[in-house]
Scaffold this active site. Sequence first.
Site, PDB file in Angstrom:
ATOM      1  N   ASN A  10       0.872  -1.177   0.000  1.00 45.02           N
ATOM      2  CA  ASN A  10       0.000   0.000   0.000  1.00 45.02           C
ATOM      3  C   ASN A  10       0.915   1.234   0.000  1.00 45.02           C
ATOM      4  O   ASN A  10       1.536   1.549   1.011  1.00 45.02           O
ATOM      5  CB  ASN A  10      -0.859  -0.061   1.273  1.00 45.02           C
ATOM      6  N   ARG A  86      -2.590  -2.222  -3.351  1.00 48.49           N
ATOM      7  CA  ARG A  86      -3.809  -1.455  -3.078  1.00 48.49           C
ATOM      8  C   ARG A  86      -3.773  -0.191  -3.936  1.00 48.49           C
ATOM      9  O   ARG A  86      -2.814   0.573  -3.889  1.00 48.49           O
ATOM     10  CB  ARG A  86      -3.856  -1.063  -1.614  1.00 48.49           C
ATOM     11  N   HIS A 175     -12.751   2.412   0.785  1.00 52.78           N
ATOM     12  CA  HIS A 175     -12.722   1.378   1.837  1.00 52.78           C
ATOM     13  C   HIS A 175     -13.379   0.080   1.355  1.00 52.78           C
ATOM     14  O   HIS A 175     -13.875  -0.710   2.169  1.00 52.78           O
ATOM     15  CB  HIS A 175     -13.490   1.817   3.114  1.00 52.78           C
ATOM     16  N   HIS A 203     -17.258   1.546   9.089  1.00 50.61           N
ATOM     17  CA  HIS A 203     -15.794   1.399   9.154  1.00 50.61           C
ATOM     18  C   HIS A 203     -15.267   2.703   9.756  1.00 50.61           C
ATOM     19  O   HIS A 203     -15.342   3.763   9.129  1.00 50.61           O
ATOM     20  CB  HIS A 203     -15.199   1.174   7.756  1.00 50.61           C
ATOM     21  N   LEU A 204     -14.737   2.631  10.986  1.00 54.84           N
ATOM     22  CA  LEU A 204     -14.349   3.847  11.717  1.00 54.84           C
ATOM     23  C   LEU A 204     -12.875   3.801  12.079  1.00 54.84           C
ATOM     24  O   LEU A 204     -12.469   3.145  13.047  1.00 54.84           O
ATOM     25  CB  LEU A 204     -15.193   3.967  12.995  1.00 54.84           C
ATOM     26  N   GLY A 205     -12.058   4.475  11.279  1.00 49.10           N
ATOM     27  CA  GLY A 205     -10.623   4.570  11.579  1.00 49.10           C
ATOM     28  C   GLY A 205     -10.228   6.025  11.499  1.00 49.10           C
ATOM     29  O   GLY A 205     -11.013   6.905  11.869  1.00 49.10           O
ATOM     30  N   ARG A 236     -10.687  14.953   8.606  1.00 52.51           N
ATOM     31  CA  ARG A 236     -11.567  15.334   7.476  1.00 52.51           C
ATOM     32  C   ARG A 236     -12.958  15.698   7.988  1.00 52.51           C
ATOM     33  O   ARG A 236     -13.485  15.011   8.858  1.00 52.51           O
ATOM     34  CB  ARG A 236     -11.682  14.169   6.485  1.00 52.51           C
ATOM     35  N   MET A 279      -9.146   9.257  18.499  1.00 47.82           N
ATOM     36  CA  MET A 279     -10.320   9.014  19.337  1.00 47.82           C
ATOM     37  C   MET A 279      -9.941   8.587  20.756  1.00 47.82           C
ATOM     38  O   MET A 279     -10.588   8.982  21.725  1.00 47.82           O
ATOM     39  CB  MET A 279     -11.216   7.957  18.677  1.00 47.82           C
ATOM     40  N   GLU A 380      -7.947  -5.627   5.798  1.00 50.94           N
ATOM     41  CA  GLU A 380      -7.918  -5.225   4.385  1.00 50.94           C
ATOM     42  C   GLU A 380      -6.805  -5.942   3.626  1.00 50.94           C
ATOM     43  O   GLU A 380      -6.970  -6.298   2.463  1.00 50.94           O
ATOM     44  CB  GLU A 380      -7.731  -3.702   4.296  1.00 50.94           C
TER      45      GLU A 380
HETATM   46  P1  ADP Z   1      -6.482   3.841   9.878  1.00 42.76           P
HETATM   47  O1  ADP Z   1      -7.713   4.400   9.243  1.00 42.76           O
HETATM   48  O2  ADP Z   1      -5.305   4.762   9.787  1.00 42.76           O
HETATM   49  O3  ADP Z   1      -6.181   2.398   9.501  1.00 42.76           O
HETATM   50  P2  ADP Z   1      -7.274   2.698  12.434  1.00 42.76           P
HETATM   51  O4  ADP Z   1      -8.321   1.810  11.827  1.00 42.76           O
HETATM   52  O5  ADP Z   1      -6.087   2.057  13.046  1.00 42.76           O
HETATM   53  O6  ADP Z   1      -6.815   3.842  11.441  1.00 42.76           O
HETATM   54  O7  ADP Z   1      -8.018   3.578  13.552  1.00 42.76           O
HETATM   55  C1  ADP Z   1      -7.360   4.597  14.240  1.00 42.76           C
HETATM   56  C2  ADP Z   1      -8.358   5.196  15.244  1.00 42.76           C
HETATM   57  O8  ADP Z   1      -8.791   4.174  16.155  1.00 42.76           O
HETATM   58  C3  ADP Z   1      -7.747   6.322  16.087  1.00 42.76           C
HETATM   59  O9  ADP Z   1      -8.654   7.400  16.207  1.00 42.76           O
HETATM   60  C4  ADP Z   1      -7.552   5.631  17.421  1.00 42.76           C
HETATM   61  O10 ADP Z   1      -7.561   6.526  18.516  1.00 42.76           O
HETATM   62  C5  ADP Z   1      -8.766   4.728  17.456  1.00 42.76           C
HETATM   63  N1  ADP Z   1      -8.634   3.710  18.497  1.00 42.76           N
HETATM   64  C6  ADP Z   1      -7.753   2.690  18.569  1.00 42.76           C
HETATM   65  N2  ADP Z   1      -7.905   2.031  19.744  1.00 42.76           N
HETATM   66  C7  ADP Z   1      -8.904   2.660  20.429  1.00 42.76           C
HETATM   67  C8  ADP Z   1      -9.532   2.480  21.700  1.00 42.76           C
HETATM   68  N3  ADP Z   1      -9.152   1.503  22.520  1.00 42.76           N
HETATM   69  N4  ADP Z   1     -10.526   3.316  22.041  1.00 42.76           N
HETATM   70  C9  ADP Z   1     -10.921   4.318  21.224  1.00 42.76           C
HETATM   71  N5  ADP Z   1     -10.368   4.546  20.014  1.00 42.76           N
HETATM   72  C10 ADP Z   1      -9.379   3.742  19.629  1.00 42.76           C
END
Ligand code: ADP
Length: 394
Positions: A10, A86, A175, A203-205, A236, A279, A380
């Site tokens: 990636n 990717r 995604h 999907h929350l990252g 964003r 987060m 992924e």
């Molecule tokens: P990416 O989109 O870069 O792959 P990830 O899927 O790893 O990102 O998600 C990153 C997010 O997940 C960050 O906002 C991080 O703070 C949050 N996160 C990871 N572990 C926890 C947790 N235990 N509680 C709350 N948020 C978390």
Amino acid sequence: MSERHILVINCGSSSIKFALLGETREQPLLSGLAECLGSADALLRWQAGEDKQRLPIPGADHRGALAQLLALIERTAVTLSGIGHRVVHGGEHFTAAHLLDAPTLTAIRSVSALAPLHNPACLQGIEAALSLYPQLPQVAVFDTAFHQSMPAHAYRYAVPETLYREQGVRRYGFHGSSHRYVSRRAAQLTGLPVEASSWLVAHLGNGSSTCAIVNGQSLDTSMGMTPLEGVVMGTRSGDVDPGLHGHLMRTLGWSLEQVDSMLNKQSGLLGLSGLSNDMRSLEQARLEGHPGASLAIEVFCYRLAKSLAAMSCALPQLDGLIFTGGIGENSALIRSKTIGHLKLLHLALDPAANARAVAGCSGEIQASGHPRVLVVPTNEERQIALDTLALLPN
Ligand code: ADP
């Protein structure tokens, strides 16, 4: 046949994320990151099981980093069967993964105007890998391809038709590998056939999106022509009034680049909280009484719930709502606040099951008698490896 192995790559403009995966294993044999490429600080970091290593590669570009990586893989005594790349944007041209050959490369180049930051970086990695391993089958897996099944009423913007026909202005969604992977896992976990099941996915990252998946096909998703549309993300904004651009240009004299940069890099959780895009940090700050952190979390959850309710318009029935990504897989607070806004969909959580579903645990977390809510860790890289394997000659 012996176990086949795929290297998943990636590429960003100055980085390469990678994972070496076996056909039958969920977890990678080797994974890591080459970062700060093109600078004196270029560094290759990798992990194999518990063992973590790093190697400075000063001045290395994408090709230099890939050459080091391939040498590393040779030392593991694994023979590669293929490489899966990717690729962020496949436009309307790609509805599925594709073997990389000259026409495919040309087609990826031709849609680069739709993803000017991402596709050129992917192409750098692809060209480097093809020149280093010309005999090895290589496959492009597109973030957008899974959403090509959306109907026109979901993918068209209400703007003049010529913009769609001549400039490709429409919703594409991103995604795709994650939405596809977790919806298939959810079907496996619940014993429902993929081809006869309906899912909502959150999907929350750092980037976040929602998706409606019916019978294995994406019918709508929250990201649009670019990955800026939709729900609140780390930096964003997600949806804003399209009139905002003109307003800021007229009142503050901002250029389009300034507006673009503000919406992509200084907004979302970071902009709302004035504190962080992360987060975990915001949850901690909220506990300590930080008002910006509390507000950011409230807006994130309310807008996420609104997006999921909107996605439910595409479903004939709801077999389950799936949470995934770093936040979706780990934050009981975000899941509970979001579900709290979805009472009209009759959703409710079992607090104990919700609290337990963290750190890679998957499972159902709904209260008894309510529609299914699942936590499913995404993978992924594995989906990209599976898509690559499916295109290899036997
Ligand atoms: P990416 O989109 O870069 O792959 P990830 O899927 O790893 O990102 O998600 C990153 C997010 O997940 C960050 O906002 C991080 O703070 C949050 N996160 C990871 N572990 C926890 C947790 N235990 N509680 C709350 N948020 C978390």
